[in-house]
Design a protein around this motif. Structure first.
Motif, mmCIF file in Angstrom:
data_model
loop_
_atom_site.group_PDB
_atom_site.id
_atom_site.type_symbol
_atom_site.label_atom_id
_atom_site.label_comp_id
_atom_site.label_asym_id
_atom_site.label_seq_id
_atom_site.Cartn_x
_atom_site.Cartn_y
_atom_site.Cartn_z
ATOM 1 N N ARG A 1 26.571 114.100 52.497
ATOM 2 C CA ARG A 1 27.059 114.309 51.462
ATOM 3 C C ARG A 1 29.057 113.898 51.552
ATOM 4 O O ARG A 1 29.170 113.491 50.441
ATOM 5 N N GLU B 1 31.079 111.580 53.445
ATOM 6 C CA GLU B 1 31.607 110.319 53.807
ATOM 7 C C GLU B 1 31.129 109.246 52.691
ATOM 8 O O GLU B 1 31.739 108.599 52.257
ATOM 9 N N ARG C 1 28.770 110.235 49.705
ATOM 10 C CA ARG C 1 29.187 111.229 48.384
ATOM 11 C C ARG C 1 28.001 110.855 47.912
ATOM 12 O O ARG C 1 27.887 110.917 46.751
ATOM 13 N N SER D 1 24.912 112.755 46.583
ATOM 14 C CA SER D 1 23.930 113.782 45.767
ATOM 15 C C SER D 1 23.164 114.721 46.717
ATOM 16 O O SER D 1 21.953 113.532 47.509
ATOM 17 N N LEU E 1 32.816 118.242 45.601
ATOM 18 C CA LEU E 1 32.960 117.300 46.628
ATOM 19 C C LEU E 1 34.592 117.075 45.903
ATOM 20 O O LEU E 1 34.580 117.521 45.151
ATOM 21 N N PRO F 1 38.109 115.330 44.733
ATOM 22 C CA PRO F 1 38.132 113.228 43.787
ATOM 23 C C PRO F 1 38.327 112.142 45.317
ATOM 24 O O PRO F 1 38.359 112.410 45.859
ATOM 25 N N VAL F 2 37.748 111.024 44.711
ATOM 26 C CA VAL F 2 37.547 109.696 45.444
ATOM 27 C C VAL F 2 39.164 109.753 45.514
ATOM 28 O O VAL F 2 39.578 109.376 47.214
ATOM 29 N N LYS F 3 40.155 109.287 44.644
ATOM 30 C CA LYS F 3 42.024 109.353 45.278
ATOM 31 C C LYS F 3 42.450 109.966 43.987
ATOM 32 O O LYS F 3 41.764 110.596 43.270
ATOM 33 N N GLU F 4 43.335 110.530 44.012
ATOM 34 C CA GLU F 4 44.605 110.812 43.600
ATOM 35 C C GLU F 4 44.483 110.000 41.656
ATOM 36 O O GLU F 4 44.807 108.674 42.085
#
Length: 181
Positions: free
Chosen positions: A83, A85, A87, A89, A116, A118-121
């Protein structure tokens, strides 16, 4: 301490019942009747009293320690890794591990991984402002249909129509530096 809603006695009345039997010589039947309990239940409280439990507080009815059907810690760690690292479902994790989806969702919620990150800012907004008035002007033109007379919704008259009246245009111009329109 909270008693459940159907409790006939509290710890104080249980102690009183046991003292009546032990110290005052009451019979089990008479003490149970005075406390409003059945004889088997009074016998159970008396057994705990004689074993040294003089508090006679309610005990939890669930299993002591770990829940017997709880997912193993190793399996929970795999779910957390998939979940966090990878990501994945909950549905994908359940398919990959061959587990029920509801179990996987419960483990994810218990571990605090339901939402989760966010992947990146997100990138900051591309803002600009010109220092000199008149250097940058935003222009917008809006084309509006001209209304010659009220329609049938207002007048109720569906026999006459007004077509081909034309268009009206609204021009808007805003200066970037001063924000004047």
């Amino acid at each position: 301490m909270t008693l459940h809603q159907n409790a006939k006695t509290c710890p104080a009345s249980r102690r009183l019942m046991c003292r009546r039997i032990e110290e005052q010589g009451w019979s089990l039947r008479a003490a149970a009747e005075a406390a409003g309990l059945s004889e088997p239940r009074a016998r159970a409280w008396l057994r705990r009293w004689r074993a040294g439990d003089h508090e006679l507080a309610d005990r939890p009815s669930g299993p002591a320690g770990r829940h017997p059907r709880r997912t193993e810690p190793g399996r929970e760690a795999v779910i957390a890794e998939l979940r966090g690292e990878v990501r994945m479902s909950a549905v994908a994790i359940a398919d990959a591990l061959g587990m029920p989806e509801r179990t996987v969702r419960g483990v994810i919620a218990r571990l605090g991984l339901a939402k989760l990150a966010p992947v990146k800012e997100p990138e900051p907004a591309n803002r600009y402002e010109r220092p000199m008035p008149g250097e940058l002007i935003h222009i917008d033109v809006k084309k509006l249909g001209r209304i010659g007379r009220p329609g049938h919704r207002i007048s109720g008259d569906r026999t006459t129509r007004s077509r081909g009246i034309g268009w009206e245009f609204v021009h808007v111009c805003i200066d970037d530096c001063t924000r004047l329109a």
